[in-house]
Design a protein around this motif. Structure first.
Motif, PDB file in Angstrom:
ATOM      1  N   ALA A 153       0.868  -1.178   0.000  1.00 47.98           N
ATOM      2  CA  ALA A 153       0.000   0.000   0.000  1.00 47.98           C
ATOM      3  C   ALA A 153       0.905   1.228   0.000  1.00 47.98           C
ATOM      4  O   ALA A 153       2.031   1.176   0.505  1.00 47.98           O
ATOM      5  N   PRO A 154       0.428   2.346  -0.575  1.00 48.46           N
ATOM      6  CA  PRO A 154       1.281   3.554  -0.647  1.00 48.46           C
ATOM      7  C   PRO A 154       1.815   3.988   0.716  1.00 48.46           C
ATOM      8  O   PRO A 154       2.925   4.505   0.815  1.00 48.46           O
ATOM      9  N   GLU A 155       1.063   3.716   1.755  1.00 54.03           N
ATOM     10  CA  GLU A 155       1.454   4.169   3.093  1.00 54.03           C
ATOM     11  C   GLU A 155       2.451   3.220   3.748  1.00 54.03           C
ATOM     12  O   GLU A 155       3.082   3.564   4.754  1.00 54.03           O
ATOM     13  N   ALA A 156       2.576   2.013   3.216  1.00 53.09           N
ATOM     14  CA  ALA A 156       3.374   0.989   3.888  1.00 53.09           C
ATOM     15  C   ALA A 156       4.837   1.068   3.474  1.00 53.09           C
ATOM     16  O   ALA A 156       5.184   1.619   2.441  1.00 53.09           O
ATOM     17  N   LYS A 157       5.706   0.518   4.323  1.00 46.92           N
ATOM     18  CA  LYS A 157       7.136   0.514   4.055  1.00 46.92           C
ATOM     19  C   LYS A 157       7.629  -0.928   4.027  1.00 46.92           C
ATOM     20  O   LYS A 157       7.239  -1.743   4.867  1.00 46.92           O
ATOM     21  N   VAL A 158       8.474  -1.245   3.042  1.00 49.76           N
ATOM     22  CA  VAL A 158       8.998  -2.606   2.932  1.00 49.76           C
ATOM     23  C   VAL A 158      10.519  -2.564   2.990  1.00 49.76           C
ATOM     24  O   VAL A 158      11.148  -1.753   2.314  1.00 49.76           O
ATOM     25  N   GLU A 159      11.100  -3.417   3.795  1.00 49.30           N
ATOM     26  CA  GLU A 159      12.569  -3.489   3.887  1.00 49.30           C
ATOM     27  C   GLU A 159      13.003  -4.947   3.870  1.00 49.30           C
ATOM     28  O   GLU A 159      12.266  -5.820   4.309  1.00 49.30           O
ATOM     29  N   ILE A 160      14.219  -5.144   3.371  1.00 49.85           N
ATOM     30  CA  ILE A 160      14.876  -6.437   3.574  1.00 49.85           C
ATOM     31  C   ILE A 160      15.995  -6.174   4.579  1.00 49.85           C
ATOM     32  O   ILE A 160      16.846  -5.313   4.342  1.00 49.85           O
ATOM     33  N   VAL A 161      15.988  -6.872   5.664  1.00 50.50           N
ATOM     34  CA  VAL A 161      16.981  -6.600   6.711  1.00 50.50           C
ATOM     35  C   VAL A 161      17.742  -7.871   7.066  1.00 50.50           C
ATOM     36  O   VAL A 161      17.269  -8.985   6.813  1.00 50.50           O
ATOM     37  N   GLY A 162      18.900  -7.677   7.643  1.00 54.57           N
ATOM     38  CA  GLY A 162      19.691  -8.809   8.114  1.00 54.57           C
ATOM     39  C   GLY A 162      19.075  -9.381   9.387  1.00 54.57           C
ATOM     40  O   GLY A 162      18.251  -8.743  10.056  1.00 54.57           O
ATOM     41  N   LYS A 163      19.509 -10.583   9.705  1.00 57.42           N
ATOM     42  CA  LYS A 163      18.912 -11.278  10.836  1.00 57.42           C
ATOM     43  C   LYS A 163      19.211 -10.589  12.166  1.00 57.42           C
ATOM     44  O   LYS A 163      18.525 -10.812  13.166  1.00 57.42           O
ATOM     45  N   ASP A 164      20.234  -9.694  12.146  1.00 56.70           N
ATOM     46  CA  ASP A 164      20.598  -9.028  13.397  1.00 56.70           C
ATOM     47  C   ASP A 164      19.719  -7.814  13.694  1.00 56.70           C
ATOM     48  O   ASP A 164      19.889  -7.158  14.714  1.00 56.70           O
ATOM     49  N   ASP A 165      18.785  -7.515  12.844  1.00 57.11           N
ATOM     50  CA  ASP A 165      17.901  -6.369  13.068  1.00 57.11           C
ATOM     51  C   ASP A 165      17.169  -6.554  14.400  1.00 57.11           C
ATOM     52  O   ASP A 165      16.568  -7.610  14.666  1.00 57.11           O
ATOM     53  N   ALA A 166      17.193  -5.529  15.210  1.00 54.18           N
ATOM     54  CA  ALA A 166      16.670  -5.645  16.579  1.00 54.18           C
ATOM     55  C   ALA A 166      15.160  -5.869  16.622  1.00 54.18           C
ATOM     56  O   ALA A 166      14.617  -6.280  17.646  1.00 54.18           O
ATOM     57  N   ARG A 167      14.493  -5.579  15.519  1.00 52.96           N
ATOM     58  CA  ARG A 167      13.034  -5.741  15.539  1.00 52.96           C
ATOM     59  C   ARG A 167      12.611  -7.207  15.392  1.00 52.96           C
ATOM     60  O   ARG A 167      11.451  -7.546  15.599  1.00 52.96           O
ATOM     61  N   LEU A 168      13.568  -8.033  14.988  1.00 48.21           N
ATOM     62  CA  LEU A 168      13.224  -9.450  14.812  1.00 48.21           C
ATOM     63  C   LEU A 168      13.302 -10.196  16.137  1.00 48.21           C
ATOM     64  O   LEU A 168      14.125  -9.879  16.992  1.00 48.21           O
ATOM     65  N   GLY A 169      12.446 -11.167  16.276  1.00 49.05           N
ATOM     66  CA  GLY A 169      12.499 -12.012  17.471  1.00 49.05           C
ATOM     67  C   GLY A 169      11.825 -11.417  18.692  1.00 49.05           C
ATOM     68  O   GLY A 169      12.040 -11.879  19.806  1.00 49.05           O
ATOM     69  N   THR A 170      10.994 -10.406  18.488  1.00 52.69           N
ATOM     70  CA  THR A 170      10.348  -9.756  19.636  1.00 52.69           C
ATOM     71  C   THR A 170       8.974 -10.340  19.962  1.00 52.69           C
ATOM     72  O   THR A 170       8.363  -9.976  20.951  1.00 52.69           O
ATOM     73  N   THR A 171       8.490 -11.226  19.120  1.00 47.07           N
ATOM     74  CA  THR A 171       7.121 -11.709  19.320  1.00 47.07           C
ATOM     75  C   THR A 171       7.069 -13.022  20.077  1.00 47.07           C
ATOM     76  O   THR A 171       6.001 -13.634  20.194  1.00 47.07           O
ATOM     77  N   GLY A 172       8.191 -13.436  20.574  1.00 43.43           N
ATOM     78  CA  GLY A 172       8.188 -14.688  21.326  1.00 43.43           C
ATOM     79  C   GLY A 172       9.150 -15.683  20.717  1.00 43.43           C
ATOM     80  O   GLY A 172       9.596 -15.528  19.580  1.00 43.43           O
ATOM     81  N   LYS A 173       9.473 -16.699  21.501  1.00 43.46           N
ATOM     82  CA  LYS A 173      10.443 -17.697  21.050  1.00 43.46           C
ATOM     83  C   LYS A 173       9.752 -18.812  20.295  1.00 43.46           C
ATOM     84  O   LYS A 173       8.582 -19.101  20.559  1.00 43.46           O
ATOM     85  N   PRO A 174      10.491 -19.483  19.416  1.00 44.67           N
ATOM     86  CA  PRO A 174       9.930 -20.641  18.718  1.00 44.67           C
ATOM     87  C   PRO A 174       9.456 -21.698  19.703  1.00 44.67           C
ATOM     88  O   PRO A 174      10.067 -21.899  20.750  1.00 44.67           O
ATOM     89  N   GLY A 175       8.378 -22.388  19.334  1.00 46.47           N
ATOM     90  CA  GLY A 175       7.781 -23.348  20.253  1.00 46.47           C
ATOM     91  C   GLY A 175       7.793 -24.778  19.753  1.00 46.47           C
ATOM     92  O   GLY A 175       7.339 -25.682  20.436  1.00 46.47           O
TER      93      GLY A 175
END
Lengths: 407, 256
Positions: A76-98
């Protein structure tokens, strides 16, 4: 205090497994980012007992590739898309694999696609993520969908083609945001897909989570949703249609960790053909602190022909009595011949009558999904599935090649 | 003149213990425009006759014939019978979740007529027929029979009879469970259909009270799977006074 557990709609098809007590509380299940903590399952574990672990074996490996799918985002025009490395701090914040596939997917993925609906933005269009299987190389993929505070939007992840995909979808819904996330599994035959959806829902935020599964040999999706602050709402809707030898498994977990949140789960599936197998497990945990919780989950299965099997297991754990409501219902039924008779007695041919009943079974759910492009697509897919079963009934299924010459 | 002819009909029902004979040689001829009441005590086979004529898979015809204008009804599938002009108003109409009444009526009408009804006139026709039967217009959007009261289900059956315009209608205990107001509304609907279409009616009932609203030309008393006595409307009056005792010995009385 009002605790209701609705068993009135459950039927004795051996589907509603109250007798089977999961191995301890859901809260005690091991979660970890570390491969060593979650070994390759044997198939006897609670979370794997319905699954074809042999067919999923390649996805349990530590090293998975990345080239098996082609991912295209039209935002969508308002949305932002990025490709980031695995070290990006935003990854892994939703909980650990189960589980094993979730932990291998986490460790194998080297980068991630991040889709952000910025704070207070109202997306004017659907953001579509097309994941197309291009080779059968076992592939790990990581997606993160973020709705920042008070953002609103719809994100549709659309899986097609043939692939061996082990996927993580992280979903962050910040305070006051409204996100609809749709995952459509429309794979061709042969595809094997495991996906761990892990969602965090903030204060007064709303997540509508929709799963639609039609294609692929084995599809196993495990959506987890956790409330992080009061006033959150999660609506989980699922629709699946399994044919001969297809395994479609949906395991949900809603964690009411904080007070005054609401969750609704509605999954419906149809099955036809020998070896069609669907699994629905709905775990809801209401923690001791989660006063004022309101939750209800429903699973219904419609078995259209012999040789298909639907497993349906709702689990509700309640650690506080101070809740607004908690209930579940599960029913698995065969196609109702009295319905068929009623419709045919009104002149409607059998094929059309069956179609009406199956469409009717899904109708309400399709309306609930509320995303027009997905709805139209769904109706078309259901029609296509019905064509397959109708050709069996009417005997117009194409004969095997060469048979004519033999005769 | 269209005729529904039943000759020496024997029917068994499938049970766990195997097939159990219910009908033991039914003979009945119904011409269009005629109304035949079939009366009888519980368990006499009245409803079995209705279900067997419609082709319910639970019932097996073991011998006899049923013809509609000479056509072999028993050779037809359930839907073919309906398209040939047979209609069964069911005692226990079935719920069909997710299928709206409007969609159901249009689909059935299209199947029966072999072509879709004209869009504009059909809508009006349905609306008017619903109003006549005191069915709220909102029912169009509701799922077929889902959450309907007993009376609403029966009115919905008669709505279909009026709209589909069958040549022969079998009403299987349509009066059972209806209060007086609903009974009158439903009876008016049947009488309208008779007036408008010359439909032949097979009215199956346990009680005589519906016969005050729908006048039968013939009354047949059903006992133990066959017709025990036949006559005109006066037979119904006698049953009203005497009950079924004379046919079945002691124990069964009519509680009309």
């Amino acid at each position: 205090m009002a605790i209701t557990t609705d068993h009135t709609r459950a039927v004795a098809d051996g589907a509603h497994s109250h007798g089977v007590v999961p191995a301890g509380s859901r809260a005690e299940r091991k979660t970890s980012f570390d491969l060593a903590d979650i070994p390759v399952p044997t198939g006897r574990e609670e979370e794997w007992r319905f699954s074809p672990v042999a067919r999923l074996q390649p996805l349990f490996a530590e090293d998975l590739g990345a080239g098996g799918v082609l991912t295209t985002v039209v935002e969508a025009p308002e949305a932002k898309v990025e490709i980031v490395g695995k070290d990006d701090a935003r990854l892994g914040t939703t909980g650990k694999p189960g589980d094993r596939t979730a932990v291998t997917a986490w460790n194998a993925a080297q980068e991630a696609t991040v889709i952000t609906l910025p704070a207070e933005a109202v997306a004017s269009d659907v953001t579509s993520v097309r994941v197309e299987g291009v080779t059968k190389d076992v592939t790990a993929q990581h997606l993160l969908v973020r709705a920042e505070h008070h953002a609103e939007g719809v994100v549709v992840i659309d899986h097609r083609g043939d692939a061996m995909l082990n996927q993580t979808v992280e979903i962050v819904v910040e305070d006051g945001a409204h996100l609809t996330l749709v995952s459509v599994q429309d794979w061709t035959d042969g595809a094997v897909h495991a996906s761990s959806h892990r969602a965090r829902v903030g204060r007064d935020a709303k997540l509508k989570h929709v799963v639609v599964t039609f294609g692929g040999d084995v599809v196993r999706i495990t959506p987890d949703a956790t409330f992080t602050a009061e006033g959150g709402e999660v609506e989980m809707v699922g629709l699946y249609f399994a044919d001969t030898d297809q395994h479609q498994e949906h395991r949900l977990f809603v964690d009411h960790a904080v007070p005054r949140c609401k969750s609704r789960v509605t999954y419906k599936g149809a099955l036809q053909g020998v070896g069609a197998h669907t699994v629905w497990v709905g775990d809801v945990l209401i923690q001791a602190e989660a006063e004022g919780t309101d939750t209800y989950e429903l699973n219904r299965n419609l078995v259209l022909s012999d040789g298909a099997r639907a497993d349906s297991v709702p689990n509700l754990e309640i650690e506080t009595g101070e809740i607004d409501g908690a209930g579940h219902a599960s029913a698995t039924g065969r196609f109702d011949d009295e319905q068929l008779f009623y419709l045919m007695a009104r002149g409607i041919p059998e094929v059309d009558a069956r179609r009406l009943v199956v469409r009717g079974f899904f109708a309400e759910l399709i309306e609930e999904i509320g995303v027009p492009s997905v709805r139209d697509r769904l109706i078309a897919s259901i029609e296509a599935e019905l064509e397959k079963s109708m050709s069996v009934i009417t005997g117009i299924a194409p004969a095997a090649a060469g048979e004519a010459e033999q005769a | 003149m269209p005729t529904l002819e039943i000759r020496d009909l024997h029917v068994s029902v499938d049970t766990k213990e195997g097939p159990k004979p219910i009908l033991r040689g039914v003979d009945l001829t119904i011409n269009s425009g005629e109304t035949h009441a079939i009366m009888g005590p519980n368990g006499s086979g009245k409803s079995t006759l209705a279900s067997a004529l419609a082709g319910h898979p639970k019932y097996q015809v073991t011998s006899g014939t049923v013809t509609l204008d000479g056509e072999d009804v028993l050779a037809m599938t359930v839907d073919e019978r309906a398209r040939a002009g047979l209609f069964l108003a069911m005692q226990y109409p079935v719920e069909v979740p997710g299928v709206s009444v409007a969609n159901f009526l249009r689909t059935a009408k299209t199947a029966i007529d072999g072509e879709a009804p004209a869009l504009r006139t059909w809508g009006k026709e349905v609306k008017a027929a619903m109003a006549d039967l005191r069915i709220d217009a909102a029912f169009s959007e509701r799922s077929v029979n889902e959450g309907f009261s007993g009376g609403e289900k029966k009115r919905h059956e008669i709505l279909q009879m009026e709209l589909f315009k069958p040549r022969f209608a079998i009403l299987d205990e349509t009066d059972s469970g209806l209060d007086v107001d609903a009974l009158r509304v439903v009876s008016e609907g049947v009488n309208r259909a008779k007036q408008n279409t010359d439909v032949g009616v097979l009215l199956i009932t346990h009680y005589t009270r519906i016969l005050r609203y729908i006048k039968p030309d013939f009354v047949h008393v059903f006992v133990d799977g066959r017709i025990a006595e036949e006559g005109g409307p006066e037979l119904a009056e006698r049953l009203e006074n005497e009950g079924y005792d004379r046919y079945v010995g002691t124990g069964t009385t009519m509680s009309a």
